[in-house]
Write a protein that holds these residues in place. Structure first.
Motif, PDB file in Angstrom:
ATOM      1  N   ILE A  30       7.381  -2.905 -14.748  1.00 56.53           N
ATOM      2  CA  ILE A  30       8.202  -3.089 -13.548  1.00 56.53           C
ATOM      3  C   ILE A  30       9.215  -4.216 -13.692  1.00 56.53           C
ATOM      4  CG2 ILE A  30       6.474  -2.117 -11.978  1.00 56.53           C
ATOM      5  CD1 ILE A  30       5.663  -4.877 -11.191  1.00 56.53           C
ATOM      6  N   PHE A  40       4.947  -6.434  -6.196  1.00 58.89           N
ATOM      7  CA  PHE A  40       4.689  -5.004  -6.054  1.00 58.89           C
ATOM      8  C   PHE A  40       3.580  -4.743  -5.040  1.00 58.89           C
ATOM      9  CE2 PHE A  40       2.159  -1.337  -7.682  1.00 58.89           C
ATOM     10  CZ  PHE A  40       3.034  -0.338  -7.283  1.00 58.89           C
ATOM     11  N   ALA A 108       8.805   2.247  -8.875  1.00 59.47           N
ATOM     12  CA  ALA A 108       7.722   1.265  -8.989  1.00 59.47           C
ATOM     13  C   ALA A 108       6.365   1.955  -8.938  1.00 59.47           C
ATOM     14  CB  ALA A 108       7.846   0.228  -7.877  1.00 59.47           C
TER      15      ALA A 108
END
Lengths: 157, 157
Positions: A30, A40, A108
């Motif tokens: 990511i 995240f 993501a």
DNA sequence: AAGGATTGCATAGTGTGCTATGCAAAAGAT
DNA sequence: ATCTTTTGCATAGCACACTATGCAATCCTT
């Protein structure tokens, strides 16, 4: 009882080692999106429900309030969230996603799913399910003990 | 495929959460001894074999060299180790336990064993064994991938 | 023996977690 | 209404993990 103590037979050591490898793998995946793992996790909650308070996020992710405050400060710095004054509580600020953060969702989540399936690739489907179930049980056990230990003087007042 | 992504079904999230709980539990138990979890891991290796180099410890514990350097600096500060010049390599310094660190072994190991058995108390003996085996497999899978990815330009030169 | 590559370690900077502390706002008690 | 407690958040300081960088010593090649 066994006098030896090998780290390779210690659940705590293995848990730490495994978590570091998950962290590194997710981080690598990511980073191109401009995200870090702790960010995240916050985004996962905000994608479900935008405009949460810091306290809401603390409860959902089981981290300390100070940890969340720092993570949110980095996310604001990186243009992932805005903090708007709460209309009902002048202490609180509602955490709101920016357009950029909203747009990152599919990539993501794909990155996280890729990391998870890669990590579990050596297990059968049944083993994967049992692995998750075992971790949940161990987590619940430790949480119970923790929440039952209010610290020094807890039961004495 | 499933469009949802719940952290409670994510191996990576559960691994992180579990590792944090192990860390906190061990930390609480060994703090009275003047130890922190990362220090305990180094001590485990030095109790087995004293006088290792920093590079030896890095290899045995699978952390980065800089991480080990910082941990050893804290251990020297806290009187757990001495660093003696290596007789065969003027760059290296051998990490040697102090008497205090040597004396801590039984209590520290008892604390770690207590933390592990408390954490696994919700699992049967068979489940505990399988849990450790599953973690080892997952670790090995991620290590293999990591070691096979030499980074940008790895295979191109 | 000289030169370049590798090895052993230290340091700087950052992310993520923790505890401890402080303050302002809200809620509750009297 | 005032006083106390609780709540929401920020900050400081630390542990531990990482990458990136630099230096000195060793090793390897020639």
């Amino acid at each position: 009882m066994d006098m030896t103590f090998s780290k390779d037979r210690s659940a705590g050591y293995l848990a730490n080692h495994m978590a570091r490898l998950f962290f590194a793998g997710l981080s690598r995946r990511i980073r191109p999106l401009g995200l870090a793992p702790a960010q995240f996790m916050v985004l996962l909650e905000l994608w479900e429900e935008d405009g949460l308070s810091q306290a809401d996020l603390v409860a959902r992710l089981d981290v300390e309030q100070a940890t969340m405050a720092n993570t949110l400060a980095r996310m604001a710095r990186d243009g992932l969230i805005d903090r708007q004054p709460s209309p009902t509580d002048r202490r609180a600020r509602l955490i709101c996603l920016t357009a950029r953060a909203r747009a990152l969702r599919p990539q993501a989540i794909a990155a996280a799913q890729a990391q998870n399936s890669e990590a579990l690739a050596g297990l059968s489907t049944a083993e994967q399910a049992q692995f998750l179930a075992l971790m949940k049980t161990v987590i619940a056990t430790m949480q119970k003990r923790r929440d039952a230990s209010p610290g020094p003087g807890g039961a004495a007042e």
